[in-house]
Design an enzyme around this catalytic site. Structure first.
Site, PDB file in Angstrom:
ATOM      1  N   HIS A   1       0.842  -1.201   0.000  1.00 31.57           N
ATOM      2  CA  HIS A   1       0.000   0.000   0.000  1.00 31.57           C
ATOM      3  C   HIS A   1       0.871   1.244   0.000  1.00 31.57           C
ATOM      4  CE1 HIS A   1       1.007  -0.546   4.198  1.00 31.57           C
ATOM      5  NE2 HIS A   1       0.498   0.633   4.523  1.00 31.57           N
TER       6      HIS A   1
ATOM      7  N   HIS B   1       1.603   3.885   1.756  1.00 34.69           N
ATOM      8  CA  HIS B   1       2.002   4.716   2.886  1.00 34.69           C
ATOM      9  C   HIS B   1       3.520   4.849   2.860  1.00 34.69           C
ATOM     10  CE1 HIS B   1      -1.883   4.267   5.499  1.00 34.69           C
ATOM     11  NE2 HIS B   1      -1.966   5.202   4.565  1.00 34.69           N
TER      12      HIS B   1
ATOM     13  N   ASP C   1       5.982   4.679   4.867  1.00 33.31           N
ATOM     14  CA  ASP C   1       6.905   3.692   5.442  1.00 33.31           C
ATOM     15  C   ASP C   1       6.971   2.399   4.624  1.00 33.31           C
ATOM     16  OD1 ASP C   1       4.196   3.685   6.484  1.00 33.31           O
ATOM     17  OD2 ASP C   1       4.789   2.077   7.838  1.00 33.31           O
ATOM     18  N   HIS C   2       6.190   2.308   3.549  1.00 30.56           N
ATOM     19  CA  HIS C   2       6.240   1.116   2.697  1.00 30.56           C
ATOM     20  C   HIS C   2       6.772   1.397   1.293  1.00 30.56           C
ATOM     21  CE1 HIS C   2       3.948  -1.592   5.477  1.00 30.56           C
ATOM     22  NE2 HIS C   2       3.728  -0.416   6.019  1.00 30.56           N
TER      23      HIS C   2
ATOM     24  N   HIS D   1      -7.427  -1.522   5.631  1.00 27.62           N
ATOM     25  CA  HIS D   1      -6.550  -0.535   6.249  1.00 27.62           C
ATOM     26  C   HIS D   1      -7.070   0.850   5.890  1.00 27.62           C
ATOM     27  CE1 HIS D   1      -3.011   0.777   8.254  1.00 27.62           C
ATOM     28  NE2 HIS D   1      -2.364   1.208   7.196  1.00 27.62           N
TER      29      HIS D   1
ATOM     30  N   ASP E   1      -0.169  -3.948   5.853  1.00 25.39           N
ATOM     31  CA  ASP E   1      -0.848  -3.359   7.013  1.00 25.39           C
ATOM     32  C   ASP E   1      -2.341  -3.638   6.897  1.00 25.39           C
ATOM     33  OD1 ASP E   1       1.625  -2.359   7.444  1.00 25.39           O
ATOM     34  OD2 ASP E   1       1.015  -0.256   7.623  1.00 25.39           O
TER      35      ASP E   1
ATOM     36  N   HIS F   1       6.461  -5.135  11.849  1.00 21.86           N
ATOM     37  CA  HIS F   1       5.706  -3.873  11.869  1.00 21.86           C
ATOM     38  C   HIS F   1       5.265  -3.495  13.292  1.00 21.86           C
ATOM     39  CE1 HIS F   1       2.702  -0.873  10.405  1.00 21.86           C
ATOM     40  NE2 HIS F   1       3.513  -0.812   9.359  1.00 21.86           N
TER      41      HIS F   1
END
Lengths: 314, 314
Positions: B63, B65, B67-68, B140, B210, B268
């Protein structure tokens, strides 16, 4: 004694290594942060250096190459996750706003603080009563700016004995003299220069960004206390330095000497060098006070000179 | 014996820590890399894990975000600085292409290799003769996909003694039987099942991204050898897990048990936990084979089971 601290967060050039993160430098002055460049991974380097995410802070970007800006989106996101409330200003070349806007927008990052992105031109980019930050164009494969961070000159030290001898009583008149006003004491004129020592120069730091040495630097970095200059290459690779518009360690030292700086920190080493000792040696042949930039190195700049602090906060 | 290696490059949740980098996982199979997510700093984690930048490789993003995905631009730039020549494919949710295009364009990154960005929907996202990667929507705060990486079933082992006993001579007829063809030997029919053992299941790994636990996962992750599941929170914070649409360690273990997996890796972790032992304990109450994800942890997945390799390459 006045003091600013400089923390070198990353010392790699275009490609980071196991031991060197991408470019970032932080000046800490009276609890306030002035960051110069923000390469990928800078937020973790800040954590390792025990820096906070809600401090008064300004960020200055030298140029829009990935190894100098790719840490910005993650830093802004983390600040927001940590509920940063203080405003943040980021200064840098044209194109900076587009980069920040498009990344934050694609990732739907919602900021918890007021962010201002200011695209700069040469000259004074930030000024207030106690300090000034100037930018000067360098010469690189993209528009790039060097920065000079400088505290403003402060009035000389107040000489209590002289003031008393001249009959100026302790109190508001002292304050006026300190602020540069002439005062009258029982029909006698007392001028600031009668009771103040010579004006005290502020502390200053120069940051090269990625660049070939350019003539303008001899004036721009003149007399800075600490010069942090890119030294991507050694003498052996001067031709590559010229082709890719970087500097050698020796060239960085030449600028340091010409500008009469107190200390020179070399950074932005090509990943082809297993260690930077050769580059430090080449620079030291030109200029005596050369410091090898290492990640998390902390340097204290005071009126008395440059001092290395612990090299690691881990 | 068949084997795949899994390297956990980053185990932090939204905010990295000194010890945990942002999310990324690499499956190594026959020299080829399959990366799942690419948080900021992934390229340095790859260096620390001694991974190469010109390997056959595909990247799958769960996804969008930060941090990914914030490690993608720097990784692509470094690959180009290192003259990567092999093509690269990146799979992920809609919006991925815009993110990659706008960052590469703002920073004027010139790629040396052919990059294809493929925006996916649920179902088979990649397939070839020997393996298949499927995606399933999670739940999510943004569109998110879980992935199932799976080798295809291979024919059973060839039983030499049976073949000889049935009068099939060593040579091309063996090959035909192995490939599933029926053959004729002196008017006698020999079928593949006469000489082959039961089909051999390929190795498989599930990656949650996530997400809250969703019902579909009980089928989607069924019988995977290794399940890598997010465990952002402990039991104490189940309400926060529900609010922010993450899972607890115990919930991750519940899926692992339901799906009959051989091993569960928790990743995570929220930065509120100084260490993850509490989360591992909670998961272990539900499911026996729980592994705490640590940065640079290497796990071997074989037909015989799951094995931890050295936890560090440094």
């Amino acid at each position: 004694m006045r003091k600013i601290e400089v923390i070198i967060l990353g010392t790699a050039s275009s490609i980071p290594t196991k031991d060197r993160n991408s470019s970032s430098i932080v000046i800490i002055r009276e609890g306030e942060y002035f960051m110069f460049d923000c390469g990928e991974g800078t937020q973790r380097q800040m954590m390792k250096a025990r820096l906070g995410f809600n401090r008064p802070m300004k960020i200055f970007i030298t140029h829009l190459h990935g190894d100098h800006v790719l840490g910005l989106p993650g830093l802004l996101q983390t600040m927001s996750f940590l509920d940063r409330s203080r405003p943040l200003e980021i200064y840098g070349p044209r194109g900076l706003k587009k980069f920040i806007d498009c990344t934050l927008e694609s990732l739907k990052v919602e900021l918890t603080f007021d962010l201002k992105v200011k695209q700069i031109v040469e000259g004074v980019v930030y000024e207030r009563h106690d300090l000034i930050v100037r930018a000067k164009r360098g010469k690189h494969s993209t528009l790039t700016y060097a920065y000079r961070f400088e505290e403003k000159e402060r009035p000389g030290r107040f000489n209590v004995e002289k003031a008393l001898a001249l009959g100026v009583p302790r109190g508001p008149l002292w304050k006026k003299l300190q602020m540069g006003e002439t005062v009258k004491v029982r029909d006698k004129i007392v001028k600031p220069e009668d009771v103040l020592g010579p004006p005290r120069k502020g502390l200053s730091v120069g940051i090269s960004g990625d660049t070939r040495p350019v003539d303008d630097f001899s004036e721009f970095f003149k007399d800075v206390d600490l010069l942090i200059f890119e030294a991507t290459y050694s003498d052996d690779h001067i031709n590559i330095a010229k082709e890719y518009l970087h500097s050698t360690a020796r060239e960085a030292a030449g600028i340091a000497k010409l500008c009469n700086v107190k200390g020179l920190v070399l950074v932005h080493f090509s990943n082809r060098y297993k260690d930077a000792s050769k580059l430090v040696k080449e620079a030291s042949e030109i200029f005596p006070n050369v410091i090898e930039g290492k990640d998390l190195l902390r340097i204290e700049v005071t009126e008395e000179g440059i001092k290395l602090a612990s090299s690691s906060f881990l």
